[in-house]
Design a protein around this motif. Structure first.
Motif, PDB file in Angstrom:
ATOM      1  N   ALA A 126     -30.781 -16.458  37.437  1.00 13.02           N
ATOM      2  CA  ALA A 126     -31.477 -17.465  36.616  1.00 13.02           C
ATOM      3  C   ALA A 126     -31.110 -17.293  35.149  1.00 13.02           C
ATOM      4  N   THR A 127     -29.942 -16.758  34.912  1.00 12.57           N
ATOM      5  CA  THR A 127     -29.526 -16.532  33.523  1.00 12.57           C
ATOM      6  C   THR A 127     -29.402 -17.846  32.751  1.00 12.57           C
ATOM      7  N   LYS A 128     -28.776 -18.812  33.415  1.00 13.10           N
ATOM      8  CA  LYS A 128     -28.574 -20.114  32.767  1.00 13.10           C
ATOM      9  C   LYS A 128     -29.924 -20.820  32.636  1.00 13.10           C
ATOM     10  N   PRO A 129     -30.261 -21.288  31.435  1.00 11.29           N
ATOM     11  CA  PRO A 129     -31.528 -22.011  31.297  1.00 11.29           C
ATOM     12  C   PRO A 129     -31.607 -23.185  32.273  1.00 11.29           C
ATOM     13  N   ASN A 130     -32.773 -23.382  32.843  1.00  8.89           N
ATOM     14  CA  ASN A 130     -32.972 -24.526  33.732  1.00  8.89           C
ATOM     15  C   ASN A 130     -34.350 -25.122  33.449  1.00  8.89           C
ATOM     16  N   ASP A 131     -34.704 -26.162  34.176  1.00  8.05           N
ATOM     17  CA  ASP A 131     -35.984 -26.814  33.877  1.00  8.05           C
ATOM     18  C   ASP A 131     -37.119 -26.277  34.742  1.00  8.05           C
ATOM     19  N   ARG A 132     -36.933 -25.081  35.301  1.00  9.09           N
ATOM     20  CA  ARG A 132     -37.958 -24.455  36.133  1.00  9.09           C
ATOM     21  C   ARG A 132     -38.641 -23.345  35.327  1.00  9.09           C
ATOM     22  N   ILE A 133     -39.882 -23.093  35.665  1.00  7.31           N
ATOM     23  CA  ILE A 133     -40.626 -22.153  34.820  1.00  7.31           C
ATOM     24  C   ILE A 133     -40.511 -20.690  35.237  1.00  7.31           C
ATOM     25  N   GLY A 134     -40.055 -20.457  36.483  1.00  8.96           N
ATOM     26  CA  GLY A 134     -40.051 -19.085  37.000  1.00  8.96           C
ATOM     27  C   GLY A 134     -39.332 -18.089  36.103  1.00  8.96           C
ATOM     28  N   ARG A 135     -38.211 -18.518  35.538  1.00  9.87           N
ATOM     29  CA  ARG A 135     -37.402 -17.599  34.727  1.00  9.87           C
ATOM     30  C   ARG A 135     -38.070 -17.269  33.390  1.00  9.87           C
ATOM     31  N   LEU A 136     -39.126 -17.982  33.064  1.00  5.76           N
ATOM     32  CA  LEU A 136     -39.813 -17.739  31.784  1.00  5.76           C
ATOM     33  C   LEU A 136     -41.047 -16.853  31.935  1.00  5.76           C
ATOM     34  N   ILE A 137     -41.296 -16.382  33.134  1.00  4.08           N
ATOM     35  CA  ILE A 137     -42.500 -15.573  33.342  1.00  4.08           C
ATOM     36  C   ILE A 137     -42.264 -14.139  32.872  1.00  4.08           C
ATOM     37  N   ASN A 138     -43.161 -13.672  32.017  1.00  4.87           N
ATOM     38  CA  ASN A 138     -43.009 -12.356  31.392  1.00  4.87           C
ATOM     39  C   ASN A 138     -43.537 -11.232  32.281  1.00  4.87           C
ATOM     40  N   HIS A 139     -43.280 -10.028  31.789  1.00  5.92           N
ATOM     41  CA  HIS A 139     -43.614  -8.809  32.542  1.00  5.92           C
ATOM     42  C   HIS A 139     -44.995  -8.251  32.183  1.00  5.92           C
ATOM     43  N   SER A 140     -45.685  -7.719  33.175  1.00  8.00           N
ATOM     44  CA  SER A 140     -46.826  -6.837  32.919  1.00  8.00           C
ATOM     45  C   SER A 140     -46.872  -5.793  34.020  1.00  8.00           C
ATOM     46  N   ARG A 141     -46.865  -4.539  33.615  1.00  9.76           N
ATOM     47  CA  ARG A 141     -47.020  -3.451  34.594  1.00  9.76           C
ATOM     48  C   ARG A 141     -48.492  -3.171  34.837  1.00  9.76           C
ATOM     49  N   LYS A 142     -49.278  -3.312  33.736  1.00  8.70           N
ATOM     50  CA  LYS A 142     -50.680  -2.904  33.831  1.00  8.70           C
ATOM     51  C   LYS A 142     -51.583  -3.939  34.499  1.00  8.70           C
ATOM     52  N   LYS A 143     -51.324  -5.205  34.205  1.00 11.54           N
ATOM     53  CA  LYS A 143     -52.206  -6.242  34.763  1.00 11.54           C
ATOM     54  C   LYS A 143     -51.429  -7.456  35.241  1.00 11.54           C
TER      55      LYS A 143
END
Ligand SMILES: C[S@@+](CC[C@H](N)C(=O)[O-])C[C@H]1O[C@@H](n2cnc3c(N)ncnc32)[C@H](O)[C@@H]1O
Length: 194
Positions: A126-143
């Protein structure tokens, strides 16, 4: 962000390699490795979205200095619900390794998600930008409030996010990128602290 099922304890491995230039969380290499495992969960995978290659209209893209872009939910999401897809190019492992090298050489951010499916290794790139939101979801280890899962749709693997618990309207969506390596944490302390 994805063999991980609630009924099993998959081994999550994410390797985040910094670029050869000055390490920056905005210019990085994310390599997620997962395998598939069988599941007995009864989850509605919302095939209509997957088949049309679209996301539900329930999300908002946010932006912060700390994390760049991210995704919030506009609605309450119950536990164990399909949320959206991590969409990108489905490539064979060998092709993904070539791409990975090229991304490193070009100092491009890279979002490669490696996994096993029916005994073979694949990757969602998902390196190439696309119009889907999945690739924009950030990381959380704690919560984290999402987990990833590989499903079989018409014989092809699809990588999706499932809610780990009820998610409130306005809450940011996050999942655990999983990388605990010293190298990655040194370059990206947020892997451990957030
Ligand atoms: C898969 S992308 C997520 C979308 C990204 N924020 C963007 O704007 O494209 C991963 C990148 O987001 C940022 N990121 C993700 N989770 C973060 C966190 N918990 N704290 C700080 N930065 C984070 C880092 O720059 C990381 O390299």
């Amino acid at each position: 962000m994805p063999r991980k099922q609630a009924s099993s304890k998959p081994k999550k491995q994410v390797s985040t390699k910094p670029p050869s230039t000055t390490p920056s969380v905005k210019n990085y290499f994310l390599r997620v490795t997962r395998s598939t495992t069988k599941t007995h969960e009864k989850i509605d995978f919302k095939e209509k979205y997957l088949k049309k290659n679209v996301d539900p209209d329930n999300f908002e893209i946010i932006e912060s200095d700390e994390k760049g872009k991210g995704v919030t939910s506009k609605v309450k999401i119950p536990k164990n619900e399909f949320v959206c897809e991590y969409a990108g190019d489905l490539v064979k492992f060998s092709e993904a390794k070539i791409r990975e090298k090229n991304y490193e050489n070009e100092h491009l951010g890279c979002y490669l998600y490696f996994f096993n499916f029916k005994g073979k290794r694949f990757c969602i790139d998902a390196t190439k930008p696309n119009d889907r939101i999945g690739r924009l979801i950030n990381h959380s280890r704690k919560k984290p409030n999402l987990k990833t899962k590989i499903i079989d749709l018409d014989g092809k693997p699809r990588l999706i996010f499932i809610s780990l618990r009820e998610i409130s309207p306005g809450e940011e969506l996050t999942y655990d990128y999983g990388d605990r390596s010293k190298e990655a944490i040194a370059a990206h302390p947020w892997l451990n602290t957030s």
